[in-house]
Design an enzyme around this catalytic site. Sequence first.
Site, short mmCIF file in Angstrom:
data_model
loop_
_atom_site.label_atom_id
_atom_site.label_comp_id
_atom_site.label_asym_id
_atom_site.label_seq_id
_atom_site.Cartn_x
_atom_site.Cartn_y
_atom_site.Cartn_z
N TYR A 13 -0.19 7.80 -7.04
CA TYR A 13 -0.72 8.27 -5.76
C TYR A 13 0.31 8.05 -4.67
CZ TYR A 13 -3.61 8.30 -1.50
OH TYR A 13 -4.13 8.56 -0.25
N GLU A 56 -1.22 14.15 1.21
CA GLU A 56 -1.72 13.27 0.15
C GLU A 56 -1.46 13.94 -1.19
OE1 GLU A 56 -5.74 10.71 -0.61
OE2 GLU A 56 -5.98 12.87 -0.34
#
Length: 422
Positions: free
Chosen positions: A144, A232
């Site tokens: 991530y 993101e």
Amino acid sequence: MSFLMKAAACTRQLVHKTPLLLQQQVRQLNLLEFQSKDLLQKYGVAIQQFKVLDNSNSDAEIVKTFECPEYVVKAQILAGGRGKGTFDNGFKGGVHITSNKSDVLSLSKQMIGHRLITKQTPKSGILVNKVMVARSVNITRETYLCILLDREHNGPVLIASPAGGMDIEAVAEETPEKLLTVPLDIGKPIPEATLIKVAKFLEFKGDTVQRCAEEIQKLYTFFKAVDAVQIEINPLAETDKGEVISVDAKLNFDDNAQFRQKDIFAMDITEEEADPREVEAAKYNLNYVAMDGNIGCLVNGAGLAMATMDIIQLNGGSPANFLDVGGGVNEAQVAKAFEILTADPKVKGILVNVFGGIVNCATIANGIVAASKKLKLNVPLVVRLEGTNVDKAREILKNSGLPIQTASDLDDAAQKSVAALN
């Protein structure tokens, strides 16, 4: 949960158009998945190869020349849960994987022109106009990565975790040691040492450490160049071939940079997918979301709007919408708000709840009277006003000659609104 995780969560909610999107005077740019990938690709970020189909005559040639061992066929709408969704024609799944090129066109034809219904769409679903066909990659690890503007750090911050492909808020709650937060200098590239540190924290090894570092630098360059407030990447994936690829990206841009990023903002497809009333409201700097009830709400301030809806429900009623006129409202905006409310055939009554701090209650009152007369309002109207110039506002309503019920407080207003329908 940390402030940064809340910020990331809030931004995702904005993209999916939940009620939290109703921040006063702000419109969020919404891009489809293939549009985000296209932007990243232009800045050299490694992504899956992809093509876009739209049921045109060129679709067959596009598929014919797109060679992949395996294809991912994905319906393009602004909603999650596509893989488990169902189309209005009965076809199941907005995401399909196939190694047979001949299946790609038939899959796309069963999606394009039909409405896809998921847990995040309206009950009627969202019309699919385009399908993305991407090269399937064999992911061996998911990480991530997020870059966002952070008020606490007064600038951009990088958040990284080796636990990708899952709910990052849960990671922050349950395993905070798996999160790395790095403040960044907006005026400089990320130092090489920092890039390597982040890549190793993400548990890349060998040659992939340098590849990961290069991808992070490209993402930061992209972040600054397009006036993003958040990017993101979840997951930032490692493949069986040692590639480091941004598989899924959620991008948010600074609304104030629209003048500088005209090409990007021109890609906004909100109007294609949104309720026409939401689009019309946004043109007048009004925040509107349709709901399933029968009491239309006109309120100033998102918090007061939420409280108003709660009180209506506590008194046995059901709100028909969330409509926030904001603090700088004028009479023309009030009139437009009434037009939007009364355009909904489900609305059988209207409740106006305004606390005049910045807004002048007399402005609201004049707008209410003018709109009611122009529209020949024929549903019960309950008005609760408090704050700046409230006495003058009440006098305007009283002398209007209209059957407007006034309320002393919010609870009284909700009770009168519900009773008027019974």
